[in-house]
Every structure is written in C-alpha cells, then in structure tokens.
Design a protein around this motif. Structure first.
Motif, mmCIF file in Angstrom:
data_model
loop_
_atom_site.group_PDB
_atom_site.id
_atom_site.type_symbol
_atom_site.label_atom_id
_atom_site.label_comp_id
_atom_site.label_asym_id
_atom_site.label_seq_id
_atom_site.Cartn_x
_atom_site.Cartn_y
_atom_site.Cartn_z
ATOM 1 N N LYS A 144 15.070 36.105 -0.821
ATOM 2 C CA LYS A 144 16.618 35.251 -1.813
ATOM 3 C C LYS A 144 17.577 36.621 -1.010
ATOM 4 N N PRO A 145 18.749 36.405 -1.127
ATOM 5 C CA PRO A 145 19.502 37.325 -1.180
ATOM 6 C C PRO A 145 19.600 38.842 -1.587
ATOM 7 N N GLU A 146 18.842 39.135 -3.034
ATOM 8 C CA GLU A 146 18.836 39.843 -3.793
ATOM 9 C C GLU A 146 17.882 40.887 -2.984
ATOM 10 N N ASP A 147 16.492 40.079 -1.879
ATOM 11 C CA ASP A 147 15.615 40.987 -1.951
ATOM 12 C C ASP A 147 15.952 41.168 -0.427
ATOM 13 N N THR A 148 17.196 41.419 0.017
ATOM 14 C CA THR A 148 18.000 42.569 1.099
ATOM 15 C C THR A 148 18.039 43.944 0.711
ATOM 16 N N ALA A 149 17.260 44.540 1.642
ATOM 17 C CA ALA A 149 16.882 45.912 1.197
ATOM 18 C C ALA A 149 16.027 46.301 2.789
ATOM 19 N N VAL A 150 16.114 48.178 2.349
ATOM 20 C CA VAL A 150 15.572 48.830 3.785
ATOM 21 C C VAL A 150 14.145 48.788 2.941
ATOM 22 N N TYR A 151 12.570 47.963 3.508
ATOM 23 C CA TYR A 151 11.735 48.342 3.470
ATOM 24 C C TYR A 151 11.071 49.466 3.459
ATOM 25 N N TYR A 152 10.025 50.227 3.004
ATOM 26 C CA TYR A 152 9.142 51.606 3.139
ATOM 27 C C TYR A 152 7.942 51.090 3.011
ATOM 28 N N CYS A 153 6.652 51.059 3.793
ATOM 29 C CA CYS A 153 5.685 51.561 3.335
ATOM 30 C C CYS A 153 5.365 52.681 3.067
ATOM 31 N N ALA A 154 4.108 52.868 1.994
ATOM 32 C CA ALA A 154 4.026 54.450 1.585
ATOM 33 C C ALA A 154 2.469 54.513 1.584
ATOM 34 N N ALA A 155 1.785 56.412 1.538
ATOM 35 C CA ALA A 155 0.398 55.662 1.602
ATOM 36 C C ALA A 155 -0.476 56.654 0.668
ATOM 37 N N VAL A 156 -1.300 56.653 -0.359
ATOM 38 C CA VAL A 156 -1.327 57.964 -1.645
ATOM 39 C C VAL A 156 -3.032 58.497 -0.693
#
Length: 126
Positions: free
Chosen positions: A86-98
């Motif tokens: 959806k248009p509201e999924d537009t974003a910069v996506y970041y992966c991260a680790a614990v």
C-alpha cells in the motif's frame, strides 16, 4: 558486525517486493533480527522480528497477513517478503540485530537492537 540491506525499489499498489539483509561477516553467529521502517516526518517504527531459531515471529498489526519475515542461518540472512503493498508502506526499511544468544528472543522495541543496517528505500506508488 555489519548489516547490509538490499532489494528496495518502486512498486505499484497491490504489488510485491522482497528486501533482504545480510549479517557480515557471515560466520559471526546468529542473532535475533528485525525490520523497522521510517517514513518522511515520522519516527522509525517496528515492522517484524524473528528469533534466532526462526520459531518466534512477531509483526506489527498493519502488516499482518501481508508481510512475511524469514531467515536462512546458513547464509546469515533475513528476508522480508512484502505483498499487497500500500502507499502507506512507503518508507526506508532498516534491518537490525539484537546482541543476544537467547534462542527465542524477539523484540518490537527498537531500543533493544544493537546493530543497524543502512536502510533501503521502498516506494509504493502508481
């Protein structure tokens, strides 16, 4: 530890996209991993997380049933398959680790994450 995200791009509403994250060096060990996203003018928000074993998975409500997180511990990668975008999924996506050795640890809280990738842009637009 370095996290390398890839696979972002432009997709039409209703389409699909897969983003991937590689933990380097690949022989370093496995960690609980997560995906977050940040849209312009908004705070970074939780999307999905997966435990070291892959048996425990959490999603934010807005992506349940549309997104799927998975991991390949042999390659030390984590993917996020995004469907029905959806248009509201537009974003910069970041992966991260614990930095945790607990097999079934999974967190929605970005403050719990110790390592972050550089982000990949996902744009949903016609």
């Amino acid at each position: 530890v370095q996290l390398q995200a890839s696979g972002g791009g432009l997709v039409q509403p209703g389409g699909s996209l897969r983003v991937s994250c590689a933990l380097l060096p690949r022989t370093f060990g496995t960690y609980p991993m997560g995906w977050f996203r940040q849209a312009p003018g908004k705070e970074r928000e939780f999307v999905a997380t997966i435990s070291r074993t892959g048996r425990r998975i959490l999603y934010t409500d807005t992506v349940k049933g549309r997104f799927a997180i998975s991991r390949d511990n042999a390659k030390n990668t984590v993917d996020l398959q995004m469907n029905s975008l959806k248009p509201e999924d537009t974003a910069v996506y970041y992966c991260a680790a614990v930095n945790s050795a607990r097999n079934e640890y999974a967190s929605r809280d970005r403050a719990d994450y110790d390592f972050w990738g550089q982000g990949t842009q996902v744009t949903v637009s016609s």
